[in-house]
Design a protein around this motif. Structure first.
Motif, PDB file in Angstrom:
ATOM      1  N   THR A  29       0.846  -1.199   0.000  1.00 59.11           N
ATOM      2  CA  THR A  29       0.000   0.000   0.000  1.00 59.11           C
ATOM      3  C   THR A  29       0.883   1.251   0.000  1.00 59.11           C
ATOM      4  N   MET A  30       0.209   2.385  -0.189  1.00 58.05           N
ATOM      5  CA  MET A  30       0.912   3.671  -0.051  1.00 58.05           C
ATOM      6  C   MET A  30       0.447   4.393   1.218  1.00 58.05           C
ATOM      7  N   GLY A  31      -0.227   3.655   2.112  1.00 57.71           N
ATOM      8  CA  GLY A  31      -0.591   4.237   3.402  1.00 57.71           C
ATOM      9  C   GLY A  31      -1.836   5.106   3.351  1.00 57.71           C
ATOM     10  N   LEU A  33      -4.227   4.595   5.392  1.00 55.87           N
ATOM     11  CA  LEU A  33      -5.047   3.384   5.273  1.00 55.87           C
ATOM     12  C   LEU A  33      -6.513   3.623   5.631  1.00 55.87           C
ATOM     13  N   HIS A  34      -7.370   2.905   4.926  1.00 54.15           N
ATOM     14  CA  HIS A  34      -8.819   2.938   5.181  1.00 54.15           C
ATOM     15  C   HIS A  34      -9.323   1.495   5.145  1.00 54.15           C
ATOM     16  N   ASN A  35     -10.624   1.332   5.294  1.00 54.78           N
ATOM     17  CA  ASN A  35     -11.153  -0.035   5.377  1.00 54.78           C
ATOM     18  C   ASN A  35     -10.979  -0.844   4.094  1.00 54.78           C
ATOM     19  N   GLY A  36     -10.811  -0.163   2.951  1.00 52.30           N
ATOM     20  CA  GLY A  36     -10.521  -0.878   1.702  1.00 52.30           C
ATOM     21  C   GLY A  36      -9.212  -1.649   1.851  1.00 52.30           C
ATOM     22  N   HIS A  37      -8.181  -0.961   2.371  1.00 57.33           N
ATOM     23  CA  HIS A  37      -6.901  -1.631   2.612  1.00 57.33           C
ATOM     24  C   HIS A  37      -7.074  -2.768   3.631  1.00 57.33           C
ATOM     25  N   ILE A  38      -7.846  -2.483   4.679  1.00 57.04           N
ATOM     26  CA  ILE A  38      -8.005  -3.481   5.746  1.00 57.04           C
ATOM     27  C   ILE A  38      -8.692  -4.742   5.206  1.00 57.04           C
ATOM     28  N   SER A  39      -9.580  -4.563   4.210  1.00 50.90           N
ATOM     29  CA  SER A  39     -10.234  -5.745   3.627  1.00 50.90           C
ATOM     30  C   SER A  39      -9.192  -6.660   2.960  1.00 50.90           C
ATOM     31  N   LEU A  40      -8.122  -6.057   2.431  1.00 50.19           N
ATOM     32  CA  LEU A  40      -7.055  -6.868   1.824  1.00 50.19           C
ATOM     33  C   LEU A  40      -6.258  -7.607   2.921  1.00 50.19           C
ATOM     34  N   ILE A  41      -6.048  -6.899   4.045  1.00 42.05           N
ATOM     35  CA  ILE A  41      -5.351  -7.536   5.184  1.00 42.05           C
ATOM     36  C   ILE A  41      -6.176  -8.741   5.660  1.00 42.05           C
ATOM     37  N   PHE A 145      -2.143  -9.433  -2.388  1.00 41.09           N
ATOM     38  CA  PHE A 145      -3.549  -9.023  -2.449  1.00 41.09           C
ATOM     39  C   PHE A 145      -3.664  -7.605  -2.989  1.00 41.09           C
ATOM     40  N   PHE A 146      -4.517  -7.440  -3.991  1.00 40.15           N
ATOM     41  CA  PHE A 146      -4.694  -6.139  -4.643  1.00 40.15           C
ATOM     42  C   PHE A 146      -6.185  -5.852  -4.798  1.00 40.15           C
ATOM     43  N   GLY A 147      -6.535  -4.559  -4.770  1.00 42.36           N
ATOM     44  CA  GLY A 147      -7.938  -4.167  -4.850  1.00 42.36           C
ATOM     45  C   GLY A 147      -8.398  -3.935  -6.284  1.00 42.36           C
ATOM     46  N   GLU A 148      -9.623  -4.360  -6.561  1.00 40.03           N
ATOM     47  CA  GLU A 148     -10.178  -4.161  -7.913  1.00 40.03           C
ATOM     48  C   GLU A 148     -10.521  -2.702  -8.197  1.00 40.03           C
ATOM     49  N   LYS A 149     -10.413  -1.854  -7.174  1.00 44.34           N
ATOM     50  CA  LYS A 149     -10.618  -0.418  -7.445  1.00 44.34           C
ATOM     51  C   LYS A 149      -9.589   0.027  -8.478  1.00 44.34           C
ATOM     52  N   ASP A 150      -8.384  -0.528  -8.368  1.00 45.05           N
ATOM     53  CA  ASP A 150      -7.333  -0.234  -9.354  1.00 45.05           C
ATOM     54  C   ASP A 150      -7.320  -1.399 -10.347  1.00 45.05           C
ATOM     55  N   TYR A 151      -8.380  -1.479 -11.130  1.00 46.79           N
ATOM     56  CA  TYR A 151      -8.631  -2.649 -11.972  1.00 46.79           C
ATOM     57  C   TYR A 151      -7.479  -2.903 -12.954  1.00 46.79           C
ATOM     58  N   ILE A 175     -14.067  -3.934  -4.467  1.00 57.03           N
ATOM     59  CA  ILE A 175     -13.964  -2.520  -4.048  1.00 57.03           C
ATOM     60  C   ILE A 175     -14.789  -2.306  -2.779  1.00 57.03           C
ATOM     61  N   LEU A 176     -14.186  -1.678  -1.777  1.00 59.90           N
ATOM     62  CA  LEU A 176     -14.969  -1.259  -0.606  1.00 59.90           C
ATOM     63  C   LEU A 176     -15.411   0.182  -0.799  1.00 59.90           C
ATOM     64  N   ARG A 177     -16.656   0.456  -0.422  1.00 54.23           N
ATOM     65  CA  ARG A 177     -17.233   1.779  -0.662  1.00 54.23           C
ATOM     66  C   ARG A 177     -17.679   2.431   0.639  1.00 54.23           C
ATOM     67  N   ALA A 183     -16.129   5.063  -3.793  1.00 53.63           N
ATOM     68  CA  ALA A 183     -15.070   4.074  -3.544  1.00 53.63           C
ATOM     69  C   ALA A 183     -14.092   4.646  -2.528  1.00 53.63           C
ATOM     70  N   MET A 184     -13.759   3.846  -1.495  1.00 53.16           N
ATOM     71  CA  MET A 184     -12.784   4.326  -0.500  1.00 53.16           C
ATOM     72  C   MET A 184     -11.452   4.565  -1.184  1.00 53.16           C
ATOM     73  N   SER A 185     -10.805   5.659  -0.795  1.00 56.59           N
ATOM     74  CA  SER A 185      -9.507   6.003  -1.376  1.00 56.59           C
ATOM     75  C   SER A 185      -8.762   6.915  -0.418  1.00 56.59           C
TER      76      SER A 185
HETATM   77  P1  AMP Z   1      -2.981   2.349  -2.465  1.00 58.90           P
HETATM   78  O1  AMP Z   1      -2.550   2.573  -1.062  1.00 58.90           O
HETATM   79  O2  AMP Z   1      -3.983   3.328  -2.955  1.00 58.90           O
HETATM   80  O3  AMP Z   1      -1.808   2.140  -3.394  1.00 58.90           O
HETATM   81  O4  AMP Z   1      -3.757   0.967  -2.450  1.00 58.90           O
HETATM   82  C1  AMP Z   1      -3.169  -0.216  -1.949  1.00 58.90           C
HETATM   83  C2  AMP Z   1      -4.051  -1.383  -2.301  1.00 58.90           C
HETATM   84  O5  AMP Z   1      -5.345  -1.190  -1.726  1.00 58.90           O
HETATM   85  C3  AMP Z   1      -4.256  -1.514  -3.820  1.00 58.90           C
HETATM   86  O6  AMP Z   1      -4.237  -2.891  -4.161  1.00 58.90           O
HETATM   87  C4  AMP Z   1      -5.629  -0.905  -4.006  1.00 58.90           C
HETATM   88  O7  AMP Z   1      -6.297  -1.401  -5.144  1.00 58.90           O
HETATM   89  C5  AMP Z   1      -6.328  -1.342  -2.729  1.00 58.90           C
HETATM   90  N1  AMP Z   1      -7.486  -0.476  -2.477  1.00 58.90           N
HETATM   91  C6  AMP Z   1      -7.510   0.876  -2.455  1.00 58.90           C
HETATM   92  N2  AMP Z   1      -8.768   1.327  -2.263  1.00 58.90           N
HETATM   93  C7  AMP Z   1      -9.549   0.224  -2.176  1.00 58.90           C
HETATM   94  C8  AMP Z   1     -10.952   0.021  -1.989  1.00 58.90           C
HETATM   95  N3  AMP Z   1     -11.795   1.039  -1.869  1.00 58.90           N
HETATM   96  N4  AMP Z   1     -11.411  -1.243  -1.935  1.00 58.90           N
HETATM   97  C9  AMP Z   1     -10.550  -2.304  -2.069  1.00 58.90           C
HETATM   98  N5  AMP Z   1      -9.233  -2.180  -2.244  1.00 58.90           N
HETATM   99  C10 AMP Z   1      -8.733  -0.937  -2.300  1.00 58.90           C
END
Ligand code: AMP
Length: 280
Positions: A29-31, A33-41, A145-151, A175-177, A183-185
């Motif tokens: 991740t790039m930090g 962090l939000h729940n989207g990242h936590i879903s990957l954890i 683990f990678f998020g589909e938000k960044d398809y 994607i977590l919203r 979309a969480m970002s």
């Molecule tokens: P980032 O910190 O933005 O580089 O994201 C790190 C990882 O978290 C990447 O694999 C993203 O696709 C994933 N991610 C970011 N936002 C979301 C989200 N809303 N739902 C699920 N995964 C996400």
């Protein structure tokens, strides 16, 4: 939770775990962090014995210097968040640790890195591939683990592991919203309250576009998005495309044999947001 800033310390930890045949899950991740990242954890914790999360704002993937400077950084808060999620290790390296010398690698992903974000953010995916390759070599995970938000990014990473001849399994997660559908970002934290309000229209625009594709056509949906975004002075559309979900080739008609996906990138004020939605 253990926190490592040095590659050597992380490697020593991993060597011990791997000698016990523990499987390693990795979430780069790039930090901020939000729940989207936590879903990957959470996905990693379910699938692997040990979960490593890296927080590293990778300079080589930013084609815009101000965007890099503005990117939110909050390592202490991230550490607390990861601790609560029962992550095993936070890897928090410096830029010099990741790039002791300039990384000049040029990747070729064919069409994949020349379209959509590849076209609109020149060099972005090359930088993503540089850092992910380096991190994969450091961590040597079984699964990442990678998020589909960044398809498009998920597709690039799958192509990268193929090129590396690596056996790392790439797991893509939904994607977590937010409650309003946005979309969480990490970038959402940079929006003013007015911009945040405007941004919440994006998921509805995508759903409306999907409906228009089904009832009318792809070109009608594209025109709809262009017109709707033009109506809002602080919205600026970068692209809206409907593509084959397997190849990212643009399509002009829906075909029941192939999955289609709508992908959008737009600025709300100065902040660039992306989202996507499966159409069929
Ligand atoms: P980032 O910190 O933005 O580089 O994201 C790190 C990882 O978290 C990447 O694999 C993203 O696709 C994933 N991610 C970011 N936002 C979301 C989200 N809303 N739902 C699920 N995964 C996400």
């Amino acid at each position: 939770m253990l926190i490592y800033t040095k590659i050597a310390d992380l490697r020593a930890f991993l060597k011990e775990k791997k000698s016990l045949n523990h499987t390693v899950g990795f979430v780069p991740t790039m930090g901020a962090l939000h729940n989207g990242h936590i879903s990957l954890i959470e996905a990693s914790k379910k699938a692997c014995n040990v979960t490593i999360c890296s927080v590293f704002v990778n300079p080589t993937q930013f084609n815009d210097k101000t965007d890099l400077e503005r990117y939110p950084r909050m390592p202490e808060k991230d550490a607390r968040f990861l601790e609560l999620a029962n992550c095993d290790v936070l890897f928090l390296p410096s830029v010099d640790e990741i790039y002791p010398k300039k990384d000049e690698t040029i990747f070729d992903f064919g069409f994949l890195d020349k379209t959509l974000d590849g076209k609109h953010r020149p060099g972005h995916f090359n930088g993503v591939a540089q850092v992910v390759k380096r991190l994969f070599e450091i961590v040597g995970p079984d699964k990442a683990f990678f998020g589909e938000k960044d398809y498009q990014q998920v597709m690039i990473i799958k192509a990268l592991v193929k090129q590396m001849g690596s056996s790392i399994e790439i797991v893509s997660c939904p994607i977590l919203r937010e409650a309003d559908g946005l979309a969480m970002s990490s970038r959402n934290t940079l929006l003013t309250s007015e911009e945040r309000e405007i941004a919440s229209r994006i998921p509805k625009l995508m759903l409306d576009a999907k409906k228009i594709v089904k009832e009318k056509s792809i070109s009608a949906a594209k025109l709809f998005i262009e017109e709707e975004t033009k109506k809002v002075s602080i919205m600026k559309l970068d692209y809206f495309e409907i593509c084959d979900a397997e190849t990212l080739e643009e399509i002009s008609e829906i075909n029941s044999q192939k999955k289609a996906i709508a992908l959008i990138a737009l600025f709300v004020g100065k902040i660039r947001l992306i989202d996507n939605l499966l159409i069929s």
